[in-house]
Design a protein around this motif. Structure first.
Motif, PDB file in Angstrom:
ATOM      1  N   ILE A  30       0.819  -1.203   0.000  1.00 26.85           N
ATOM      2  CA  ILE A  30       0.000   0.000   0.000  1.00 26.85           C
ATOM      3  C   ILE A  30       0.855   1.255   0.000  1.00 26.85           C
ATOM      4  CG2 ILE A  30      -1.561   1.379   1.442  1.00 26.85           C
ATOM      5  CD1 ILE A  30      -3.002  -0.736  -0.148  1.00 26.85           C
ATOM      6  N   ASP A  31       1.984   1.230   0.713  1.00 29.66           N
ATOM      7  CA  ASP A  31       2.818   2.435   0.764  1.00 29.66           C
ATOM      8  C   ASP A  31       3.392   2.759  -0.609  1.00 29.66           C
ATOM      9  OD1 ASP A  31       4.395   0.164   0.870  1.00 29.66           O
ATOM     10  OD2 ASP A  31       5.859   1.013   2.250  1.00 29.66           O
ATOM     11  N   ALA A  34       0.500   4.260  -2.703  1.00 24.15           N
ATOM     12  CA  ALA A  34       0.227   5.646  -2.306  1.00 24.15           C
ATOM     13  C   ALA A  34       1.308   6.591  -2.818  1.00 24.15           C
ATOM     14  CB  ALA A  34       0.118   5.727  -0.783  1.00 24.15           C
ATOM     15  N   SER A  40      -1.793  10.158   0.042  1.00 23.77           N
ATOM     16  CA  SER A  40      -1.487   9.623   1.367  1.00 23.77           C
ATOM     17  C   SER A  40      -2.173   8.270   1.544  1.00 23.77           C
ATOM     18  CB  SER A  40      -1.983  10.584   2.447  1.00 23.77           C
ATOM     19  OG  SER A  40      -3.399  10.644   2.437  1.00 23.77           O
ATOM     20  N   LYS A  41      -1.642   7.469   2.454  1.00 17.97           N
ATOM     21  CA  LYS A  41      -2.276   6.193   2.757  1.00 17.97           C
ATOM     22  C   LYS A  41      -3.668   6.431   3.339  1.00 17.97           C
ATOM     23  CE  LYS A  41       0.277   2.989   4.715  1.00 17.97           C
ATOM     24  NZ  LYS A  41       1.253   2.325   5.609  1.00 17.97           N
ATOM     25  N   GLU A  42      -3.832   7.504   4.083  1.00 13.13           N
ATOM     26  CA  GLU A  42      -5.136   7.817   4.651  1.00 13.13           C
ATOM     27  C   GLU A  42      -6.164   8.084   3.555  1.00 13.13           C
ATOM     28  OE1 GLU A  42      -2.064   8.164   7.539  1.00 13.13           O
ATOM     29  OE2 GLU A  42      -2.260   9.197   5.591  1.00 13.13           O
ATOM     30  N   LEU A  44      -5.995   6.895   0.509  1.00  9.31           N
ATOM     31  CA  LEU A  44      -6.247   5.611  -0.143  1.00  9.31           C
ATOM     32  C   LEU A  44      -7.283   4.805   0.636  1.00  9.31           C
ATOM     33  CD1 LEU A  44      -3.580   3.260  -1.659  1.00  9.31           C
ATOM     34  CD2 LEU A  44      -5.371   2.344  -0.184  1.00  9.31           C
ATOM     35  N   TYR A  45      -7.105   4.728   1.944  1.00 12.44           N
ATOM     36  CA  TYR A  45      -8.037   3.939   2.755  1.00 12.44           C
ATOM     37  C   TYR A  45      -9.412   4.592   2.853  1.00 12.44           C
ATOM     38  CZ  TYR A  45      -4.452   0.641   4.225  1.00 12.44           C
ATOM     39  OH  TYR A  45      -3.491  -0.340   4.244  1.00 12.44           O
ATOM     40  N   LYS A  51      -6.517  -3.602   1.436  1.00  9.47           N
ATOM     41  CA  LYS A  51      -5.751  -3.899   0.220  1.00  9.47           C
ATOM     42  C   LYS A  51      -6.508  -4.847  -0.695  1.00  9.47           C
ATOM     43  CE  LYS A  51      -1.952  -6.419   0.498  1.00  9.47           C
ATOM     44  NZ  LYS A  51      -0.530  -6.879   0.646  1.00  9.47           N
TER      45      LYS A  51
END
Length: 199
Positions: A30-31, A34, A40-42, A44-45, A51
């Motif tokens: 995920i990193d 992103a 940002s991962k935030e 994405l989520y 995932k």
């Protein structure tokens, strides 16, 4: 990197395509997605809860694109095989995603699979019409014939010695020759005088 100007969700999907085609669900990070998407991962989520959900979204998107890109028309099965070959060469990542899903999924990819099964059923229906029109040997079971055609069209992508290195550019002359061979093979396969399949 993702294209400038695309919205964050589109950038994430594009980056996830690259990541999952290369590493699959288990190996995808995920990193890295992103970072490639400049998100940002935030963020994405916020779009995808985990995932696996993102993986399945990419898989379904790929299958829908495939289903709209290579369609049997005018009873021309050899041309259909050529279109399948073209898609396999231009979008090898789509086939890799299917392979990863088969290897890693616990059955949760069913919604994406249903897209593919619907596509297959429609092409099988068109093969039957081509048989009725005398363009395809009626001795073939259309479902089995569809499987064989797909296998012939995608053979070069799955053959290790024939695929270019990751990021490599396929040789145009070699690709043209292989495409011609795919079409010729399918022409012989469907010809009414072809050897009948064993029951």
């Amino acid at each position: 990197m993702a294209r400038d100007g695309a919205d964050p969700q589109a950038r994430i999907l594009e980056a996830a395509r690259t990541e999952f085609a290369a590493y699959g669900l288990a190996g995808g990070r995920i990193d890295r997605i992103a970072k490639r998407a400049s998100a940002s991962k935030e963020r994405l989520y916020a779009y995808y809860s985990n995932k696996e959900r993102l993986f399945l979204e990419v898989l379904e998107l790929n299958l829908r694109e495939f289903a709209s890109d290579a369609v049997l028309t005018d009873h021309d099965v050899p041309a259909f095989a050529g279109a399948l070959f073209d898609h396999a060469v231009l979008h090898g990542d789509h086939l890799r995603m299917i392979d990863w899903a088969r290897l890693e999924s616990d059955g949760t990819w069913r919604p994406a699979l249903e897209v593919m099964l619907g596509y297959r059923d429609e092409q099988v229906r068109r093969i039957r019409l081509a048989q009725e029109a005398g363009r395809v040997d009626a001795a073939w079971d259309p479902v089995e014939l569809m499987t064989l055609i797909f296998g012939i069209a995608s053979a070069w992508v799955h053959e290790p010695g024939a695929s270019p290195a990751p990021g490599g550019i396929p040789d145009p002359a070699a690709m043209a020759g292989r495409r011609t061979n795919v079409i010729r093979a399918v022409e012989r396969l469907i010809a009414p005088c072809a050897i009948r399949p064993i029951n």
